[in-house]
Design an enzyme around this catalytic site. Sequence first.
Site, short mmCIF file in Angstrom:
data_model
loop_
_atom_site.label_atom_id
_atom_site.label_comp_id
_atom_site.label_asym_id
_atom_site.label_seq_id
_atom_site.Cartn_x
_atom_site.Cartn_y
_atom_site.Cartn_z
N PHE A 1 2.88 9.02 4.02
CA PHE A 1 3.00 7.56 4.11
C PHE A 1 4.40 7.19 4.63
O PHE A 1 5.39 7.76 4.18
CB PHE A 1 2.73 6.92 2.75
CG PHE A 1 2.55 5.43 2.85
CD1 PHE A 1 1.35 4.89 3.27
CD2 PHE A 1 3.60 4.58 2.57
CE1 PHE A 1 1.19 3.53 3.40
CE2 PHE A 1 3.45 3.20 2.70
CZ PHE A 1 2.24 2.68 3.12
N ASP B 1 3.70 11.65 -4.91
CA ASP B 1 3.37 10.24 -4.68
C ASP B 1 1.92 10.07 -5.15
O ASP B 1 0.99 10.67 -4.58
CB ASP B 1 3.52 9.90 -3.20
CG ASP B 1 3.24 8.42 -2.91
OD1 ASP B 1 2.42 7.83 -3.62
OD2 ASP B 1 3.83 7.89 -1.95
N TYR C 1 -1.07 -1.57 -7.80
CA TYR C 1 -1.87 -2.65 -7.20
C TYR C 1 -3.14 -2.16 -6.52
O TYR C 1 -3.90 -2.93 -5.98
CB TYR C 1 -1.02 -3.50 -6.24
CG TYR C 1 -0.19 -2.75 -5.23
CD1 TYR C 1 -0.78 -2.12 -4.14
CD2 TYR C 1 1.19 -2.69 -5.36
CE1 TYR C 1 -0.01 -1.44 -3.22
CE2 TYR C 1 1.97 -2.01 -4.44
CZ TYR C 1 1.37 -1.39 -3.36
OH TYR C 1 2.14 -0.71 -2.44
N LYS C 2 -3.36 -0.84 -6.52
CA LYS C 2 -4.57 -0.32 -5.90
C LYS C 2 -5.62 -0.12 -7.01
O LYS C 2 -6.33 -1.03 -7.38
CB LYS C 2 -4.28 0.98 -5.17
CG LYS C 2 -3.23 0.83 -4.05
CD LYS C 2 -3.00 2.18 -3.38
CE LYS C 2 -1.81 2.16 -2.42
NZ LYS C 2 -1.97 1.30 -1.28
N ARG D 1 -10.82 3.17 6.83
CA ARG D 1 -10.83 3.64 5.43
C ARG D 1 -11.79 2.79 4.63
O ARG D 1 -11.75 1.55 4.68
CB ARG D 1 -9.44 3.53 4.81
CG ARG D 1 -8.42 4.46 5.40
CD ARG D 1 -7.15 4.49 4.54
NE ARG D 1 -6.66 3.17 4.23
CZ ARG D 1 -5.55 2.92 3.53
NH1 ARG D 1 -4.85 3.93 3.05
NH2 ARG D 1 -5.14 1.70 3.30
C1 LIG Z 1 1.07 6.66 -0.46
C2 LIG Z 1 1.89 5.41 -0.54
N1 LIG Z 1 3.19 5.49 -0.88
C3 LIG Z 1 3.96 4.39 -0.96
C4 LIG Z 1 3.45 3.14 -0.68
C5 LIG Z 1 4.35 1.92 -0.62
O1 LIG Z 1 4.74 1.46 -1.79
P1 LIG Z 1 5.48 0.05 -1.98
O2 LIG Z 1 5.35 -0.74 -0.72
O3 LIG Z 1 4.70 -0.60 -3.07
O4 LIG Z 1 6.88 0.33 -2.33
C6 LIG Z 1 2.09 3.00 -0.36
C7 LIG Z 1 1.52 1.66 -0.08
O5 LIG Z 1 0.39 1.47 0.23
C8 LIG Z 1 1.30 4.17 -0.27
O6 LIG Z 1 0.02 4.09 0.08
#
Ligand SMILES: Cc1ncc(COP(=O)(O)O)c(C=O)c1O
Length: 396
Positions: free
Chosen positions: A132, A208, A233-234, A383
Amino acid sequence: MGYGDPVAAGPLTRAHALALDDADPLASFRDRFELGDGDRIYVDGNSLGRLSAGAREALSEAVDEWGTRLVTGWHDWVDLPTAVGDELGAAALGAAPGQVLACDSTTVNLYKLAGAVLAAHAGAVVVPADDFPTDRYVLDGLAKAHGRELRMLESDPVAGPATDAVARAAHGAALVVLSHVNYRSGALADMPALTRAVQTAGALVLWDLCHSAGAVDVGLDAAGADLAVGCTYKYLNAGPGSPAFLYVAAPHQGSLQSPIQGWFSQADQFAMGPRYEPVAGIGRFLAGTPPVLGLAAVRAGIAVLAEAGMAAVRRKAAAVTALAIDLHDERLAGLGFTLGTPRDPDARGAHVSLRHPDAWRVCRALIEHANVVPDFRHPDSIRLGLPPLYTRYVDV
Ligand SMILES: Cc1ncc(COP(=O)(O)O)c(C=O)c1O
């Protein structure tokens, strides 16, 4: 495998999907969520989970408490990051108390934990090249600031990083950052095996968990994981921008220190002293004032999940994704689609990725003409997030 207990896989018909919903032990959990969007089929809970009645009520109560208690509320609010962290650790992360905090964003928590490792250990930083973006960007910045090499690990776009490749890249590294469930493919990494491989090579591993917390059972302690971060939030349905979480295994807490020397991590916070001295334990990874309203919604999300039980959630995630894959094979494979998600139910989370050269236009058509909300990931992935608590087989 069959599509959940007790009904085995059957014909790929609407009638069979309805029968599966009738037999679904989690079916009643759908009623906990606000479904005011009529016939819309929401398959984007892997971006933003649905609003639950419990979260609405918890947020409303938290607002009332703010209004009535004002500053006296801090007597109780101050401990929320550790209290909610412990609840999350028990319900969804396989973490014993005192190792999880609910705080800040995933990005900030990643910065804190990766920065703490680089300050304490020499060596490179390793991350999969297709991980990500925020993870790669944060690690790139930290590697530059600490004068370290950033090793971008190439991996299979569907299966994810191979254990031997991770082990090789981890040699001479301080830290390896891996996703438990890949945001694009939905591939579920073998956390125990990869953790062992990284540690045997002499590095620490940071997981993560954004796409696995609340979607599949996570066993941080059992895997011997070092560190983890993730969002709520997911699959925890705590709302847009809700507080994230971090995990630091107890043995590391004494030797790591957050690069954000905020006053909430200070040993004697209200002495307002001249020198920074981090508190012992997980509290040293706090930064500033906790997001009290958001934590109320996180707590509500954990409660629903704890009631459903992660084992049942995991079983249904495997079943709904299996149904989606079978339907792909029967109806879409001949139309230029390919499956971007592992076929083995033990090797995937709760979303399915379908690849197509025209994925963007297919997504737009689903949204505009079919009342279906999926999401698109550049360059060719559609997705379909299938959160077990509110997704029906008939939706699939
Ligand atoms: C795998 C992964 N890591 C990190 C994040 C980003 O996190 P944040 O924007 O809440 O800091 C996301 C957001 O969708 C994600 O899918």
